[in-house]
Design a protein around this motif. Structure first.
Motif, PDB file in Angstrom:
ATOM      1  N   SER A  81      10.336   1.378  -2.259  1.00  0.00           N
ATOM      2  CA  SER A  81       9.536   1.438  -3.347  1.00  0.00           C
ATOM      3  C   SER A  81       9.808   3.036  -3.997  1.00  0.00           C
ATOM      4  N   ASN A  82      10.397   3.250  -5.216  1.00  0.00           N
ATOM      5  CA  ASN A  82      10.156   4.444  -5.793  1.00  0.00           C
ATOM      6  C   ASN A  82       9.020   4.858  -6.404  1.00  0.00           C
ATOM      7  N   ILE A  83       8.023   4.183  -6.311  1.00  0.00           N
ATOM      8  CA  ILE A  83       6.773   4.434  -6.697  1.00  0.00           C
ATOM      9  C   ILE A  83       5.838   5.284  -5.702  1.00  0.00           C
ATOM     10  N   ALA A  84       5.524   6.560  -6.069  1.00  0.00           N
ATOM     11  CA  ALA A  84       4.478   7.120  -5.135  1.00  0.00           C
ATOM     12  C   ALA A  84       3.051   6.657  -5.457  1.00  0.00           C
ATOM     13  N   TYR A  85       2.614   6.069  -4.155  1.00  0.00           N
ATOM     14  CA  TYR A  85       1.116   5.198  -4.522  1.00  0.00           C
ATOM     15  C   TYR A  85       0.275   5.913  -3.507  1.00  0.00           C
ATOM     16  N   LEU A  86      -0.771   6.475  -4.091  1.00  0.00           N
ATOM     17  CA  LEU A  86      -1.777   6.961  -3.239  1.00  0.00           C
ATOM     18  C   LEU A  86      -3.137   6.604  -3.790  1.00  0.00           C
ATOM     19  N   PRO A  87      -3.580   5.250  -3.599  1.00  0.00           N
ATOM     20  CA  PRO A  87      -4.760   4.832  -4.248  1.00  0.00           C
ATOM     21  C   PRO A  87      -6.090   5.406  -3.837  1.00  0.00           C
ATOM     22  N   ASP A  88      -6.264   6.247  -2.506  1.00  0.00           N
ATOM     23  CA  ASP A  88      -7.529   6.382  -2.046  1.00  0.00           C
ATOM     24  C   ASP A  88      -7.402   7.951  -1.647  1.00  0.00           C
ATOM     25  N   ASP A  97       0.658  -1.055   0.004  1.00  0.00           N
ATOM     26  CA  ASP A  97       0.172  -0.032  -0.073  1.00  0.00           C
ATOM     27  C   ASP A  97       0.886   1.176   0.090  1.00  0.00           C
ATOM     28  N   GLY A  98       2.151   1.100  -0.412  1.00  0.00           N
ATOM     29  CA  GLY A  98       2.815   2.464  -0.502  1.00  0.00           C
ATOM     30  C   GLY A  98       3.067   3.022   0.972  1.00  0.00           C
ATOM     31  N   GLN A  99       2.997   2.478   2.005  1.00  0.00           N
ATOM     32  CA  GLN A  99       2.957   3.321   3.284  1.00  0.00           C
ATOM     33  C   GLN A  99       3.703   2.365   4.418  1.00  0.00           C
ATOM     34  N   THR A 100       4.323   3.088   5.226  1.00  0.00           N
ATOM     35  CA  THR A 100       5.069   2.234   6.110  1.00  0.00           C
ATOM     36  C   THR A 100       4.643   2.402   7.669  1.00  0.00           C
ATOM     37  N   GLY A 128       6.805   1.379   1.306  1.00  0.00           N
ATOM     38  CA  GLY A 128       7.216   2.818   1.013  1.00  0.00           C
ATOM     39  C   GLY A 128       6.534   3.202  -0.315  1.00  0.00           C
ATOM     40  N   PRO A 129       6.868   4.729  -0.605  1.00  0.00           N
ATOM     41  CA  PRO A 129       8.025   5.511   0.014  1.00  0.00           C
ATOM     42  C   PRO A 129       7.235   6.298   0.921  1.00  0.00           C
ATOM     43  N   PHE A 130       5.920   6.300   1.129  1.00  0.00           N
ATOM     44  CA  PHE A 130       5.164   7.216   2.191  1.00  0.00           C
ATOM     45  C   PHE A 130       5.247   6.613   3.388  1.00  0.00           C
ATOM     46  N   ASN A 131       5.149   7.580   4.741  1.00  0.00           N
ATOM     47  CA  ASN A 131       4.616   6.930   6.003  1.00  0.00           C
ATOM     48  C   ASN A 131       3.397   6.598   6.068  1.00  0.00           C
ATOM     49  N   ARG A 188       9.880  11.601   3.874  1.00  0.00           N
ATOM     50  CA  ARG A 188      11.247  11.405   4.487  1.00  0.00           C
ATOM     51  C   ARG A 188      10.913  10.370   5.652  1.00  0.00           C
ATOM     52  N   LEU A 189      10.005  10.218   6.462  1.00  0.00           N
ATOM     53  CA  LEU A 189       9.690   9.218   7.444  1.00  0.00           C
ATOM     54  C   LEU A 189       9.509   7.823   6.731  1.00  0.00           C
ATOM     55  N   GLY A 190       8.823   7.667   5.632  1.00  0.00           N
ATOM     56  CA  GLY A 190       8.677   6.558   5.011  1.00  0.00           C
ATOM     57  C   GLY A 190       9.695   6.260   4.433  1.00  0.00           C
ATOM     58  N   PHE A 191      10.727   6.889   3.887  1.00  0.00           N
ATOM     59  CA  PHE A 191      12.095   6.462   3.383  1.00  0.00           C
ATOM     60  C   PHE A 191      12.939   6.181   4.573  1.00  0.00           C
ATOM     61  N   LYS A 192      12.871   6.652   5.821  1.00  0.00           N
ATOM     62  CA  LYS A 192      13.710   6.244   6.958  1.00  0.00           C
ATOM     63  C   LYS A 192      13.343   4.758   7.263  1.00  0.00           C
TER      64      LYS A 192
END
Length: 887
Positions: free
Chosen positions: A116-123, A50-53, A82-85, A103-107
């Protein structure tokens, strides 16, 4: 020829919704263990989380022993994180919130081995024009979305989204949703009449829609996952089964990375879109969600402002003096706030809204406590040798010269005191003076020691010509006579060098002295019905709008050399609910207090106050009246200004084209919005409210929503949102707390100018958004700032009384923030050009030599020596790395 269904195994994980965060934690813990076990048994090829950590962060707090196992599959690329928190709101979260979310997601993901270097915001409910310029600086070039794309944009499923600086990302739109065939696939009903998506649309119909929009011949994405779903067992066997029972579609398992490679290699006629994504055609984006629980959104706005413009700059300045920059405390504040900002925040049930409000307050308290601790530490560590009086520290946390009107408390034994700076007496204005006693409390007042009386005095002073990012120390000296002014009552108006404001028989009038324009009925109150819910405002079938022009309100004027105030007090008679509104029975009172403040040398009118609400199902707005027609508004985004239509052509056809939601011109108010005309510009700035609409004849006026009162999460068949409820399609949750009973506060700003300049407006916003950082060292009352209760050791090395850290001279760009690098002993200055013209950056002066300035990006993936720091490109977000070097 067979169509290719590119299957991507995933889950969409809401951290909180109508369920609690504890519900989500428990369910995720078991779901995630199931995923890890499947990896161990080689039953699972890959899984997209889901693109979030944030869910993994929570899981590791519960099961720290699982870190190595998780890292194994993250590092191998099988578990994609990732890449989002967390999934953020795109329109009412600031640039710093977006940056720190990434930044926190990458951390987290980097520590586990791969990001993941794909920004993923499905909703997320639509997407910002500034995303490409932010994403590119993190090395992100691909973006997956669901909501916000419609036929009015003329785009395929794949397109480039471009920011005003030229940055772009390749976007794939899941226009049928991120789980449209998941349940049919799992249950074996995919090619039967039973297979429909959550909007009750046939899956085959959705596949046909996807194919019609695809820029890749005969290919589409088939997401295998949905809200809160566990993994799907036996995906390989299920794919073989579906490939066997029909001949039209071939199912293949893939990843987002591989699919984007396919887009680049096989996509045809991929278009470019250079605007935000906010269409309501195929998915709801809830264009009026920005006013749901306006009180919580105001708290989040305050927290963002303190972290961005006050705490981070203060920490950077003090780090240069040897006070260690606490990354951990700062990260905790940002993480706590960011986890509250998903889905526009606080548009949920009362229980979950209470949690979001509490966590937002926790983030705010952490930010405020951190700031006050640093000021306290400074006050006890100053080199006071040879000085008289008690120190009063004032800090300018912005990197340009300011002459700020500072409000603070002063504590003294004597009623009389004077302020001194560099030996010169400084005038001040007294707002209030109270005598108190800090002796041991007793039931009998006569038993309290009279020697413990002291005075607490609220004052205003002008910290004139303070250099950028600096502090200075004033001294409070108790003397026989004091040099101060008081507020005096006036009968007619308030004014400064920019404006005159008055009340007459028409209402409140404003004279703009710079253009000689007069705005009659400049501020109007509007109350209207609202049959909507936590996701959307919706006008009722039988509305009754009630206006108050303030002509009959009680007004008091008071003036001082530094500040002039106009206090307005009144009440509106309004209906209790929609039933009474339909009957046009105004049976309740809406009391209001509004204060207009003009400060010396300030072009912004401060407009604040409160409404005390006792009614239900209604919306209250402040209308700022213009005198020119408008076809567009010009609103601030994270790092740009966007032009939005005051009315859209789609309003005429949305019902016959079966839009999921009315494409209303109700828009997010992130920081400021302007009505721009020849020789007339009116701008509204916000420190609370997050929603605006241009209203009135020819859209002359700007309406700002102060609050909405509503009573449910998810109503069906609203005027602005036909069809099923938002949220659960079969259930309405009552939310009585969302009726907003009691006091509803707001803080806005208003200014006028002759010509519109994006950077000037943004800089005015930053000044308006930034509160004073001031602290008086005193021992009388430790309850004013509770952190003063804790004993603290002073620094071994004494601090100077005055200090200049960094200033941008003659720069036309806008300050984003300044932070300490997490990778080196350097500072990262974020500045940007909001306009489409090249502008002068200016010169950076201070303790960092110009020879130690480097250009970098938000990940610090490179650094280049800055030579001739003189020009901003149009729309550019610039990161300047400032190495300490030798001072």
């Amino acid at each position: 020829m067979k169509k290719i269904a590119n299957c991507i195994h995933h889950t969409h994980w809401d951290l909180i919704w109508y369920f609690t965060v504890q519900d989500a934690d428990v369910q995720f813990a078991y779901n995630f263990k199931e995923i890890l076990n499947a990896f161990d048994k080689e039953e699972l090829e890959n899984f997209y989380l889901d693109g979030q950590t944030a869910p993994i962060d929570s899981y590791l707090r519960l099961f720290p022993e699982e870190r190595e196992r998780i890292s194994k599959y993250v590092s191998s690329g099988q578990l994609i994180i990732g890449p989002f928190n967390s999934q953020l709101d795109s329109f009412i979260t600031s640039g710093e919130s977006v940056i720190n979310n990434l930044r926190l997601g990458f951390k987290t993901s980097s520590r586990l081995g791969n990001t993941s270097n794909i920004a993923y915001l499905p909703d997320s409910f639509g997407h910002s024009i500034d995303y490409p310029k932010i994403f590119n600086q993190f090395g992100i070039n691909d973006f997956v979305i669901t909501r916000g794309v419609g036929d009015e944009y003329g785009l395929g499923s794949e397109f480039y989204l471009k920011s005003n600086d030229g940055s772009e990302v390749l976007v794939y739109t899941m226009i049928a949703g991120y789980g449209y065939g998941c349940y049919g696939f799992k249950e074996g009903t995919l090619f039967t009449g039973e297979a429909v998506d959550y909007n009750k649309i046939d899956v085959r119909q959705l596949i046909d829609r996807l194919l019609s929009y695809s820029t890749i011949d005969d290919q589409f994405v088939f997401p295998l996952g949905f809200d809160q779903n566990p993994m799907i067992h036996g995906i390989t066997d299920k794919i073989k089964y579906y490939n066997t029972i029909q001949k039209d579609i071939e199912f293949v398992e893939t990843t987002w990375k591989d699919f984007f490679d396919k887009i680049r290699n096989e996509g045809k006629d991929i278009k470019t879109h250079q605007h935000e994504l906010i269409s309501t055609q195929y998915h709801r984006v809830h264009r009026s969600i920005y006013s749901a629980r306006a009180d919580v959104k105001g708290l989040q706005d305050k927290c963002e402002r303190i972290l961005t413009y006050e705490l981070q700059p203060m920490m950077s300045l003090l780090d240069s003096l040897g006070i260690e920059y606490s990354h951990g405390l700062l990260d905790k504040a940002w993480e706590t706030l960011i986890l509250c900002q998903t889905h526009s925040s606080a548009n949920l049930t009362d229980e979950t809204n209470d949690y979001i409000e509490r966590e937002t307050k926790n983030a705010l308290n952490l930010a405020q406590s951190h700031k006050l601790y640093l000021l306290k530490l400074m006050s006890i560590s100053l080199n006071l040798e040879g000085t008289e009086g008690t120190p009063l520290i004032v800090m300018n946390t912005l990197p340009h010269m300011r002459s700020e009107i500072v409000k603070t408390k002063v504590f003294s034994k004597s009623e009389h005191f004077n302020l001194y700076y560099n030996g010169e007496k400084i005038s001040y204005t007294i707002l209030n003076k109270t005598q108190k006693n800090n002796g041991v409390l007793r039931k009998e007042p006569l038993l309290i020691n009279e020697d413990n009386y002291y005075y607490e005095t609220d004052i205003l002073l002008q910290a004139a010509d303070m250099k950028g990012l600096s502090y200075r120390t004033y001294f409070v000296k108790e003397e026989k006579e004091s040099s101060f002014s008081l507020f005096l009552e006036s009968n007619h108006s308030i004014e400064n060098e920019y404006y005159q404001i008055y009340q007459n028989e028409k209402g409140v009038g404003i004279l703009d002295k710079k253009t000689n324009a007069v705005y009659e009925r400049a501020i109007v109150l509007e109350d209207a019905g609202d049959e909507g819910d936590s996701f959307d405002y919706s006008y009722p079938p039988h509305d009754w709008k009630i206006l108050d022009y303030l002509e009959n309100a009680d007004v008091r004027y008071s003036t001082s050399p530094l500040q002039q105030k106009m206090d307005i007090k009144g009440q509106m008679q309004i209906p209790y609910d929609l039933k009474k509104r339909k009957q046009k029975r105004a049976d309740k009172v809406l009391n209001y207090k509004i204060q207009l403040i003009l400060e010396k040398d300030s072009p912004v009118i401060k407009v604040s106050g409160s409404f005390t609400n006792e009614s239900e199902q209604h919306r209250v707005r402040l209308i700022f009246t213009g005198n020119k027609s408008n076809t567009c508004s010009f609103a601030g985004t994270q790092y740009s200004v966007i032009k939005r239509k005051t009315v859209s052509e789609e309003l005429n056809v949305w019902k016959e084209k079966n839009y999921f939601e009315e494409p209303s011109p109700i828009y997010p108010l992130l920081n400021h919005v302007s009505a721009v005309n020849k020789n007339r510009v009116m701008t509204v700035y916000t420190r609370s409210s997050k929603e605006y609409e241009f209203v009135g004849e020819e859209f002359k006026d700007i309406g700002v929503t102060i609050f909405r009162a509503y009573g449910a999460l998810g109503y069906p068949d609203l005027n602005r949102r036909p069809g099923r409820p938002s949220g659960l399609d079969y259930r309405v949750f009552k939310t009585p707390s969302c009726q907003m009973k009691g006091e509803n506060q707001f803080e806005l700003g208003l200014s006028y100018m002759k010509e519109f300049d994006e950077n000037t407006v943004f800089k005015r916003y930053v000044d308006f958004a930034t509160d004073s950082s001031v602290y008086h060292k005193q021992t009388y009352d430790k309850s004013i700032n509770p952190i003063d209760y804790f004993p603290t050791n002073p620094l071994k090395e004494k601090l100077p009384l005055n200090y200049d850290f960094m200033e941008i001279e003659e720069g036309e760009g806008v300050f984003g923030s300044i932070v300490k690098s997490g990778k080196s002993d350097a500072y990262l200055l974020r500045i940007f050009n909001a306009s489409l013209n090249e502008v002068n950056i200016g010169s950076i002066k201070g303790v960092i030599s110009e020879d130690n300035l480097y250009a970098t990006d938000l990940r610090e993936s490179f650094e280049e020596k800055v030579k001739g720091l003189n020009v901003f490109k149009p729309g550019e977000l610039k990161i300047i790395k400032m190495k300490k070097g030798e001072f």
